[in-house]
Design an enzyme around this catalytic site. Sequence first.
Site, PDB file in Angstrom:
ATOM      1  N   CYS A  28     -12.323  -6.400 -29.687  1.00 44.92           N
ATOM      2  CA  CYS A  28     -11.907  -5.005 -29.922  1.00 44.92           C
ATOM      3  C   CYS A  28     -12.946  -4.047 -29.355  1.00 44.92           C
ATOM      4  CB  CYS A  28     -11.730  -4.751 -31.415  1.00 44.92           C
ATOM      5  SG  CYS A  28     -10.484  -5.783 -32.220  1.00 44.92           S
ATOM      6  N   ASP A 446     -53.713  -2.649 -34.260  1.00 40.99           N
ATOM      7  CA  ASP A 446     -54.748  -1.645 -34.024  1.00 40.99           C
ATOM      8  C   ASP A 446     -55.054  -0.836 -35.280  1.00 40.99           C
ATOM      9  OD1 ASP A 446     -52.472  -0.199 -34.267  1.00 40.99           O
ATOM     10  OD2 ASP A 446     -52.756   1.023 -32.477  1.00 40.99           O
TER      11      ASP A 446
END
Length: 474
Positions: A28, A446
Amino acid sequence: MTASTQDPVPATTAVVELAIGGMTCAACAARVERRLSRMDGVSASVSYASERATVRLEQDVAVAALIETVEHTGYSATLITPQPVEEPGPPAAQRVRDLRRRLIVAAVLAMPLMDLSLGWSFIGWARIEHWQWILIGLSVPVVGWAAWPFHRVALTNLRHGSSSMDTLVSLGITASTVWSVYAMFADPAPTTTTSSPWDLLFLPGGGLYLDGAAGITIFMLIGRLYEARAKRTAGGTLRSLAALSAREVVRVEPDGGERLVPADRLRVGDLFLTRPGDTVAADGMVTQGRSWLDCSRMTGEAAPVEVTEGDQVLGGTVVMDGRLLVRATRVGAQTQLAAMVRLVEAAQADKAAVQRLADRISAVFVPVVLVLAALTAAGWLISGAGSTPAIGAGIAVLIVACPCALGLATPTALMVASGVAAENGVFIKGQQALESARTIDVVVLDKTGTVTTGRMAVAEVATAPGVTTAQVLS
């Protein structure tokens, strides 16, 4: 449809999002995507899992034209406007309840239906008097009402000259039922006792496939129910993110007065107050006050962060103590929280390579299966096997192809994965990133604050000359 949908969207707008209703499989989504992309100046990507179409415009195109194209394809469409994610709406919860009811009815009736279909009864291997009508009475609620969602979509596709996975499901159930009814009344001999249930498969009336019709209905309903629950859970991720935003805010008026207003009425440059326990309503800069903020839900910081005059604050963080006067710098859809919500939405609507492959396969899967079923039946007829085994073999091809795991599982799994990741503080920019994550063997961080446990402990004590560790710790 609002009046704004009638106006052309300028090419500078770049992207329009539509909510697509009525899709039941990846085929669909592929059909809607093809129809939209055929429009001049339109490039579309449709996600079955999130039920959204992301439409990129290269020229002025009216949103109403996009909606009309989707509706002509056999589905519904509405324009998605930027707004907070609301609580789970009735359609999602209603769909889960409806599928659960249909599944329960099908499962309860399937047990006696399968037993009688094979010829079993509590008094031995026999079919009781009027067994045909008992079977029909048991099967109609299962193959009719319980399986109606598949039949409804198949009929809609037929009106628009297309097909989907539901077409296979509906055809398999319908063919099995029709052939079984014919077989039951074509030869009344099976009312006699047989030595085993397998003998019934070789009676002149032919084998019955009502057990197969009931079985495929149950398995497909189970799949759709789990799929609907997964979508609702993934949608809950967006709602939980949106729930971080404040609903009301104390705005400081130019005359110095304070007024409690809805948070969406806050504008850039407005001053607003936050008190202990309040959620910061918008991104801004502290102009007065000092406080500790719980930023864990926004930045992953395990420990509270102290802010004072001149510091930046994010909407969605919680004030732990103190009073802050903040000047709004980003409000509404411009805040970092709104950007996080959009990131999760985009990730759920994005398509990984495996999903694009599944979409391409799904687009041609249904016609191929229908042709194979017809060829199988024709082959048996040509070989002289007769109509009974020929039709049975053709039905078997349809039933085996019905589960459609490829078209259902792939987009749903990707959507749920991005939702679960967001719940755990991991935001994925796209499904391609998620797909490539399996090759990651090194992670570089970090910022240590995002990987701590939030429970502080003394790691080392350094003392000045003449001072003992015990004195410091005391």
